[in-house]
Design an enzyme around this catalytic site. Structure first.
Site, PDB file in Angstrom:
ATOM      1  N   GLY A  28      14.593  27.359  33.241  1.00  0.00           N
ATOM      2  CA  GLY A  28      15.576  27.538  34.319  1.00  0.00           C
ATOM      3  C   GLY A  28      16.261  26.276  34.822  1.00  0.00           C
ATOM      4  O   GLY A  28      16.751  26.257  35.946  1.00  0.00           O
ATOM      5  N   ASN A  40      19.130  25.082  33.790  1.00  0.00           N
ATOM      6  CA  ASN A  40      20.556  25.408  33.992  1.00  0.00           C
ATOM      7  C   ASN A  40      20.732  26.211  35.274  1.00  0.00           C
ATOM      8  O   ASN A  40      21.685  25.992  36.020  1.00  0.00           O
ATOM      9  CB  ASN A  40      21.120  26.183  32.791  1.00  0.00           C
ATOM     10  CG  ASN A  40      21.547  25.251  31.666  1.00  0.00           C
ATOM     11  OD1 ASN A  40      22.545  24.533  31.780  1.00  0.00           O
ATOM     12  ND2 ASN A  40      20.784  25.248  30.587  1.00  0.00           N
ATOM     13  N   MET A  66      16.673  34.702  26.415  1.00  0.00           N
ATOM     14  CA  MET A  66      16.330  34.793  25.002  1.00  0.00           C
ATOM     15  C   MET A  66      16.349  36.213  24.426  1.00  0.00           C
ATOM     16  O   MET A  66      15.667  36.499  23.445  1.00  0.00           O
ATOM     17  CB  MET A  66      14.946  34.154  24.768  1.00  0.00           C
ATOM     18  CG  MET A  66      14.870  32.702  25.202  1.00  0.00           C
ATOM     19  SD  MET A  66      16.187  31.664  24.508  1.00  0.00           S
ATOM     20  CE  MET A  66      15.566  31.445  22.850  1.00  0.00           C
ATOM     21  N   ARG A  67      17.130  37.097  25.013  1.00  0.00           N
ATOM     22  CA  ARG A  67      17.272  38.427  24.411  1.00  0.00           C
ATOM     23  C   ARG A  67      18.739  38.642  24.068  1.00  0.00           C
ATOM     24  O   ARG A  67      19.617  38.077  24.720  1.00  0.00           O
ATOM     25  CB  ARG A  67      16.829  39.525  25.382  1.00  0.00           C
ATOM     26  CG  ARG A  67      15.357  39.486  25.669  1.00  0.00           C
ATOM     27  CD  ARG A  67      14.833  40.822  26.073  1.00  0.00           C
ATOM     28  NE  ARG A  67      14.507  41.646  24.926  1.00  0.00           N
ATOM     29  CZ  ARG A  67      13.753  42.743  25.015  1.00  0.00           C
ATOM     30  NH1 ARG A  67      13.269  43.119  26.163  1.00  0.00           N
ATOM     31  NH2 ARG A  67      13.493  43.463  23.936  1.00  0.00           N
ATOM     32  N   ASN A 126      27.758  32.685  28.436  1.00  0.00           N
ATOM     33  CA  ASN A 126      26.522  32.107  27.909  1.00  0.00           C
ATOM     34  C   ASN A 126      26.706  30.614  27.679  1.00  0.00           C
ATOM     35  O   ASN A 126      27.824  30.150  27.499  1.00  0.00           O
ATOM     36  CB  ASN A 126      26.179  32.779  26.574  1.00  0.00           C
ATOM     37  CG  ASN A 126      24.872  32.280  25.976  1.00  0.00           C
ATOM     38  OD1 ASN A 126      23.893  32.032  26.701  1.00  0.00           O
ATOM     39  ND2 ASN A 126      24.838  32.100  24.670  1.00  0.00           N
ATOM     40  N   HIS A 170      25.322  27.616  25.055  1.00  0.00           N
ATOM     41  CA  HIS A 170      24.599  27.463  23.785  1.00  0.00           C
ATOM     42  C   HIS A 170      24.510  25.975  23.437  1.00  0.00           C
ATOM     43  O   HIS A 170      25.506  25.268  23.537  1.00  0.00           O
ATOM     44  CB  HIS A 170      25.338  28.243  22.686  1.00  0.00           C
ATOM     45  CG  HIS A 170      24.624  28.218  21.381  1.00  0.00           C
ATOM     46  ND1 HIS A 170      23.500  28.981  21.150  1.00  0.00           N
ATOM     47  CD2 HIS A 170      24.828  27.495  20.253  1.00  0.00           C
ATOM     48  CE1 HIS A 170      23.057  28.727  19.925  1.00  0.00           C
ATOM     49  NE2 HIS A 170      23.850  27.837  19.355  1.00  0.00           N
ATOM     50  N   GLU A 217      30.143  41.095  21.318  1.00  0.00           N
ATOM     51  CA  GLU A 217      29.085  41.861  20.660  1.00  0.00           C
ATOM     52  C   GLU A 217      28.404  41.084  19.526  1.00  0.00           C
ATOM     53  O   GLU A 217      27.310  41.408  19.121  1.00  0.00           O
ATOM     54  CB  GLU A 217      29.653  43.186  20.172  1.00  0.00           C
ATOM     55  CG  GLU A 217      29.876  44.104  21.367  1.00  0.00           C
ATOM     56  CD  GLU A 217      30.773  45.275  21.083  1.00  0.00           C
ATOM     57  OE1 GLU A 217      30.718  45.797  19.957  1.00  0.00           O
ATOM     58  OE2 GLU A 217      31.525  45.659  21.996  1.00  0.00           O
ATOM     59  N   ASP A 277      26.629  34.587  19.749  1.00  0.00           N
ATOM     60  CA  ASP A 277      27.211  33.241  19.886  1.00  0.00           C
ATOM     61  C   ASP A 277      28.618  33.130  19.298  1.00  0.00           C
ATOM     62  O   ASP A 277      28.984  32.113  18.697  1.00  0.00           O
ATOM     63  CB  ASP A 277      26.289  32.180  19.230  1.00  0.00           C
ATOM     64  CG  ASP A 277      24.920  32.106  19.900  1.00  0.00           C
ATOM     65  OD1 ASP A 277      24.834  32.399  21.108  1.00  0.00           O
ATOM     66  OD2 ASP A 277      23.937  31.780  19.212  1.00  0.00           O
ATOM     67  N   GLU A 282      24.735  20.180  29.315  1.00  0.00           N
ATOM     68  CA  GLU A 282      24.794  21.610  29.658  1.00  0.00           C
ATOM     69  C   GLU A 282      24.946  21.806  31.160  1.00  0.00           C
ATOM     70  O   GLU A 282      25.720  22.634  31.620  1.00  0.00           O
ATOM     71  CB  GLU A 282      23.524  22.338  29.185  1.00  0.00           C
ATOM     72  CG  GLU A 282      23.403  22.458  27.685  1.00  0.00           C
ATOM     73  CD  GLU A 282      22.172  23.250  27.275  1.00  0.00           C
ATOM     74  OE1 GLU A 282      21.878  24.276  27.910  1.00  0.00           O
ATOM     75  OE2 GLU A 282      21.496  22.847  26.321  1.00  0.00           O
TER      76      GLU A 282
HETATM   77  C1  GRF Z   1      19.195  25.554  27.004  1.00  0.00           C
HETATM   78  O1  GRF Z   1      19.265  24.538  26.047  1.00  0.00           O
HETATM   79  C2  GRF Z   1      20.167  26.649  26.664  1.00  0.00           C
HETATM   80  O2  GRF Z   1      21.352  26.206  26.120  1.00  0.00           O
HETATM   81  C3  GRF Z   1      19.388  27.415  25.620  1.00  0.00           C
HETATM   82  O3  GRF Z   1      18.068  27.421  26.118  1.00  0.00           O
HETATM   83  C4  GRF Z   1      17.873  26.288  26.945  1.00  0.00           C
HETATM   84  C5  GRF Z   1      17.458  26.807  28.288  1.00  0.00           C
HETATM   85  O4  GRF Z   1      17.123  25.809  29.182  1.00  0.00           O
HETATM   86  N1  GRF Z   1      19.968  28.706  25.371  1.00  0.00           N
HETATM   87  P1  GRF Z   1      16.867  26.125  30.719  1.00  0.00           P
HETATM   88  O5  GRF Z   1      15.973  27.348  30.803  1.00  0.00           O
HETATM   89  O6  GRF Z   1      18.185  26.355  31.382  1.00  0.00           O
HETATM   90  O7  GRF Z   1      16.184  24.899  31.235  1.00  0.00           O
END
Ligand code: GRF
Length: 190
Positions: free
Chosen positions: A18, A20, A92-93, A109, A111, A144, A147, A176
């Site tokens: 978490g 981000n 992650m889903r 999203n 990535h 759909e 990425d 990010e």
């Molecule tokens: C990040 O690198 C994001 O881009 C990827 O998973 C990681 C998640 O990090 N999809 P966090 O949970 O936000 O710390």
């Protein structure tokens, strides 16, 4: 009218750490920010990010269920709280196309690669192995196909000879945190 009442309401979907989410919460507290993190939904009961939500008194839900149950419950929360945008942050889903249609709001999203390069997992390892000069992150709309939605913003960083997947991941993660809030402030128009 006071600015904070016009801020767009965001639901953040997480699965783990978490960081981000934490950075978005920080930005959402700024007066000039255009969004407010209103809801956090995790598909994992133990996601560390849930702690940030609780600490900041943000409504949070952990729905560790089948994809269908997760999506149904999330959809009803999104309607109930009149959410304007869904942001996936380390979620992650893979959401179903039916969810994307039914949500009827933009889903965004982040990535950890310069899409369209390195969709999916283990991006840093793959970027280093294939001798890329740069890596970075991409904020994009969710479509759909995994990425593959329209790109909103990318930030890049040089891959140095001494980098390994871990050091590269931490450089990209810093990017990010900036990229996500910039992308949201860029797309949100009142
Ligand atoms: C990040 O690198 C994001 O881009 C990827 O998973 C990681 C998640 O990090 N999809 P966090 O949970 O936000 O710390």
């Amino acid at each position: 009218m006071e600015k904070s009442t016009t801020k767009k309401k965001i639901a953040v979907f997480i699965s783990g750490r978490g960081s981000n989410l934490k950075s978005l919460i920080k930005n959402s507290k700024l007066k000039q920010g255009k969004f407010k993190i209103h809801l956090v939904i995790s598909n994992k009961l133990t996601a560390q990010g849930l702690k940030y939500a609780k600490f900041n008194k943000i409504k949070s839900f952990a729905i560790e269920k089948s994809l269908k149950e997760f999506e149904n419950k999330s959809l009803s929360l999104i309607k109930k709280y009149k959410i304007n945008y869904i942001c996936l942050a380390g979620f992650m889903r893979i959401l179903s196309s039916s969810f994307i249609k039914k949500a009827k709001i933009p889903i965004i999203n982040i990535h950890p690669s310069l899409l369209p390069k390195f969709k999916g997992l283990n991006t840093h390892e793959r970027a280093i192995k294939s001798k890329q000069k740069f890596s970075g992150c991409t904020v994009h709309y969710v479509s759909e196909k995994l990425d593959s939605g329209k790109i909103i913003l990318q930030k890049k960083v040089k891959i140095l000879k001494k980098d390994n997947p871990k050091t590269l991941a931490s450089k990209v993660l810093k990017l990010e945190h900036k990229a996500y809030r910039e992308a949201l402030n860029f797309i949100i128009n009142f």
